[in-house]
Design a protein around this motif. Sequence first.
Motif, PDB file in Angstrom:
ATOM      1  N   ILE A 156       0.624  -1.336   0.009  1.00  0.00           N
ATOM      2  CA  ILE A 156       0.370  -0.085   0.288  1.00  0.00           C
ATOM      3  C   ILE A 156       0.380   1.784   0.028  1.00  0.00           C
ATOM      4  O   ILE A 156       0.534   2.281  -0.471  1.00  0.00           O
ATOM      5  N   ALA A 157       1.812   1.205  -0.027  1.00  0.00           N
ATOM      6  CA  ALA A 157       2.695   2.553   0.643  1.00  0.00           C
ATOM      7  C   ALA A 157       4.360   1.871   0.300  1.00  0.00           C
ATOM      8  O   ALA A 157       4.851   0.835   1.159  1.00  0.00           O
ATOM      9  N   ALA A 158       5.148   3.203  -0.472  1.00  0.00           N
ATOM     10  CA  ALA A 158       6.807   2.190  -0.572  1.00  0.00           C
ATOM     11  C   ALA A 158       7.395   3.986  -0.468  1.00  0.00           C
ATOM     12  O   ALA A 158       7.151   5.097  -0.555  1.00  0.00           O
ATOM     13  N   SER A 159       8.794   3.869   0.033  1.00  0.00           N
ATOM     14  CA  SER A 159       9.791   4.387  -0.006  1.00  0.00           C
ATOM     15  C   SER A 159      10.948   4.671  -0.342  1.00  0.00           C
ATOM     16  O   SER A 159      11.005   2.947  -0.052  1.00  0.00           O
ATOM     17  N   SER A 160      12.194   5.876  -0.672  1.00  0.00           N
ATOM     18  CA  SER A 160      13.024   5.314  -1.767  1.00  0.00           C
ATOM     19  C   SER A 160      13.429   6.698  -0.637  1.00  0.00           C
ATOM     20  O   SER A 160      13.291   8.051  -1.278  1.00  0.00           O
ATOM     21  N   ILE A 161      14.932   6.383   0.367  1.00  0.00           N
ATOM     22  CA  ILE A 161      15.237   7.400   0.291  1.00  0.00           C
ATOM     23  C   ILE A 161      16.809   7.415  -0.360  1.00  0.00           C
ATOM     24  O   ILE A 161      17.763   6.652  -0.535  1.00  0.00           O
ATOM     25  N   ALA A 162      18.007   8.313  -1.178  1.00  0.00           N
ATOM     26  CA  ALA A 162      19.064   8.002  -2.121  1.00  0.00           C
ATOM     27  C   ALA A 162      20.022   8.970  -1.162  1.00  0.00           C
ATOM     28  O   ALA A 162      19.809  10.503  -1.514  1.00  0.00           O
ATOM     29  N   GLY A 163      21.225   8.247  -1.813  1.00  0.00           N
ATOM     30  CA  GLY A 163      22.318   9.240  -2.193  1.00  0.00           C
ATOM     31  C   GLY A 163      22.618  10.200  -2.869  1.00  0.00           C
ATOM     32  O   GLY A 163      21.668   9.837  -3.992  1.00  0.00           O
ATOM     33  N   LYS A 164      23.751  11.049  -3.289  1.00  0.00           N
ATOM     34  CA  LYS A 164      23.832  11.849  -3.957  1.00  0.00           C
ATOM     35  C   LYS A 164      24.122  11.045  -5.567  1.00  0.00           C
ATOM     36  O   LYS A 164      23.496  11.679  -6.211  1.00  0.00           O
ATOM     37  N   LYS A 165      25.064  10.227  -5.209  1.00  0.00           N
ATOM     38  CA  LYS A 165      25.489   9.536  -6.302  1.00  0.00           C
ATOM     39  C   LYS A 165      24.379   9.333  -6.731  1.00  0.00           C
ATOM     40  O   LYS A 165      23.700   8.496  -8.511  1.00  0.00           O
ATOM     41  N   MET A 180      17.899   5.004   7.489  1.00  0.00           N
ATOM     42  CA  MET A 180      16.849   3.958   7.494  1.00  0.00           C
ATOM     43  C   MET A 180      15.648   4.536   8.242  1.00  0.00           C
ATOM     44  O   MET A 180      14.452   4.408   7.419  1.00  0.00           O
ATOM     45  N   LYS A 181      15.740   5.313   9.065  1.00  0.00           N
ATOM     46  CA  LYS A 181      14.935   6.119   9.475  1.00  0.00           C
ATOM     47  C   LYS A 181      13.869   6.408   9.226  1.00  0.00           C
ATOM     48  O   LYS A 181      12.999   7.094   8.937  1.00  0.00           O
ATOM     49  N   MET A 182      14.797   7.710   8.098  1.00  0.00           N
ATOM     50  CA  MET A 182      13.718   8.325   7.642  1.00  0.00           C
ATOM     51  C   MET A 182      13.203   7.925   6.445  1.00  0.00           C
ATOM     52  O   MET A 182      11.849   7.866   5.979  1.00  0.00           O
ATOM     53  N   ALA A 183      13.129   6.571   6.038  1.00  0.00           N
ATOM     54  CA  ALA A 183      12.550   5.770   4.808  1.00  0.00           C
ATOM     55  C   ALA A 183      11.428   5.183   5.868  1.00  0.00           C
ATOM     56  O   ALA A 183      10.860   5.091   4.679  1.00  0.00           O
ATOM     57  N   ALA A 184      11.581   5.069   6.941  1.00  0.00           N
ATOM     58  CA  ALA A 184      10.988   4.507   7.752  1.00  0.00           C
ATOM     59  C   ALA A 184       9.281   5.850   7.771  1.00  0.00           C
ATOM     60  O   ALA A 184       8.418   5.023   7.698  1.00  0.00           O
ATOM     61  N   GLN A 185      10.061   6.797   8.429  1.00  0.00           N
ATOM     62  CA  GLN A 185       9.406   8.496   8.948  1.00  0.00           C
ATOM     63  C   GLN A 185       8.672   8.401   6.720  1.00  0.00           C
ATOM     64  O   GLN A 185       7.225   8.384   7.117  1.00  0.00           O
ATOM     65  N   LYS A 186       8.966   8.098   5.914  1.00  0.00           N
ATOM     66  CA  LYS A 186       8.572   8.951   4.908  1.00  0.00           C
ATOM     67  C   LYS A 186       7.534   7.944   4.576  1.00  0.00           C
ATOM     68  O   LYS A 186       6.263   8.152   3.945  1.00  0.00           O
ATOM     69  N   VAL A 187       7.360   6.442   4.700  1.00  0.00           N
ATOM     70  CA  VAL A 187       6.780   5.279   4.073  1.00  0.00           C
ATOM     71  C   VAL A 187       5.484   5.435   4.813  1.00  0.00           C
ATOM     72  O   VAL A 187       4.378   5.273   4.395  1.00  0.00           O
ATOM     73  N   LEU A 188       5.800   5.540   6.500  1.00  0.00           N
ATOM     74  CA  LEU A 188       4.786   6.100   7.261  1.00  0.00           C
ATOM     75  C   LEU A 188       3.898   7.274   6.542  1.00  0.00           C
ATOM     76  O   LEU A 188       2.378   7.061   6.777  1.00  0.00           O
ATOM     77  N   THR A 189       4.499   8.372   6.179  1.00  0.00           N
ATOM     78  CA  THR A 189       3.424   9.104   5.834  1.00  0.00           C
ATOM     79  C   THR A 189       2.632   8.855   4.763  1.00  0.00           C
ATOM     80  O   THR A 189       1.967   9.667   4.089  1.00  0.00           O
ATOM     81  N   LYS A 190       2.990   8.636   3.672  1.00  0.00           N
ATOM     82  CA  LYS A 190       3.058   8.335   2.054  1.00  0.00           C
ATOM     83  C   LYS A 190       2.083   7.299   2.102  1.00  0.00           C
ATOM     84  O   LYS A 190       0.539   7.491   1.568  1.00  0.00           O
ATOM     85  N   ALA A 191       1.078   6.323   3.523  1.00  0.00           N
ATOM     86  CA  ALA A 191       0.143   5.553   4.048  1.00  0.00           C
ATOM     87  C   ALA A 191      -0.661   6.455   4.765  1.00  0.00           C
ATOM     88  O   ALA A 191      -1.704   6.048   4.948  1.00  0.00           O
ATOM     89  N   GLY A 192      -0.285   7.785   5.120  1.00  0.00           N
ATOM     90  CA  GLY A 192      -0.951   7.996   6.249  1.00  0.00           C
ATOM     91  C   GLY A 192      -1.685   6.846   7.396  1.00  0.00           C
ATOM     92  O   GLY A 192      -2.329   7.409   8.110  1.00  0.00           O
ATOM     93  N   LEU A 193      -0.185   6.374   7.981  1.00  0.00           N
ATOM     94  CA  LEU A 193      -0.071   6.017   9.313  1.00  0.00           C
ATOM     95  C   LEU A 193       0.678   6.654  10.107  1.00  0.00           C
ATOM     96  O   LEU A 193       1.734   7.090   9.944  1.00  0.00           O
TER      97      LEU A 193
END
Length: 363
Positions: A38-47, A79-92
């Motif tokens: 129901i939701a996914a998140s992706s946090i990426a580095g500069k390269k 990892m913390k950023m990815a977890a928080q982002k996917v929760l936000t996107k899912a509205g959870l």
Amino acid sequence: MAENLSGNMQEANTGNETSVSKIVGKQSVAFRKPPYIIAASSIAGKKEGEGPLGTLFDQIVEDPMVGKENWEAAESELMKMAAQKVLTKAGLKNTDIRYLIGGDLLGQLIATSFGIAELGIPVFGVFGACSTMGEAMIIGSTLVEGGYANKVMAITSSHFAGAEKQFRFPLDYGNQRPYSASWTVTGSGAVIISNQKDPNKNTGEPDIVITGFTTGKIVDYGIKDSMNMGAAMAPAAFDTIKQNFEDFGIKPDYYDKIITGDLGYVGKNILIELLKEVGYDITNQHMDCGMEIFDQESQDTHAGGSGCGCSAITFAAYILKQLRERNWRRILFIPTGALLSQVSFNEGNTIPCIAHAVMVEAR
């Protein structure tokens, strides 16, 4: 499951009834009630942000230290950023997640344990090296489909500098990398797997479901070169993909895409040739996350990308997008992992590998 797969499910005798088992073949499972992504998140580095998929990631972090004092703490922050982002996107909220299944490449999974500790979610820490995202999705979807959880988060991460420090050479050493070497992705990806449909999806978008999986075996072809992971992991991908075909009685064209995680340019060719030898040609269907995430020529990444974050952020940012837009209907997602450690490498041992296959559909 699709009708042409149902005949391969085993029948289980339950008293006076005969019911269809979820067990398929030697190593596979077919879900009767496929869980939803129901939701996914992706946090990426500069390269990674400068590569072909850069515009698709949720967030690009320009600072490789992510404001922290060391590489390991930086990865935990990703990892913390990815977890928080996917929760936000899912509205959870974090309290809406029954279990978190996560892992990374660092010793004792310290990126995971330090990264998600403050979320307060019950955790299963898993290690499959670069195959960890596949393993986490398999365990998470099994818990959801089995009725043991309503919502599960699968998450993983990697960091170029942390991986080089642990498995190869510290960056200060300045060693020359051979062309067979892959570039560990700096990033973290997460998905939320649920027993209910995505309430936030756009009108007309399909449901994305996990229909089944094939668990990999440890495969060791005797390779010892940590600078040639593609060659080490390709036989494991071959073994799992072949078993998926055999367990379900299908051919490569059943899937729109067969997507490996981290084989890169070296491993891709080996995988295709190994499958051809047993009668399967996946040339038209195959894609590798490590080849998609970087531009081989302009970014000097040699064999391509690797690391837990490679398949995770490619799946979250690119693969799910193709499914949502109905460019692909059915894929086989196979993150691949090399199960070496500092100890095993320094003792001159071979590199055992594993690959897990997750069956994902747009319905």
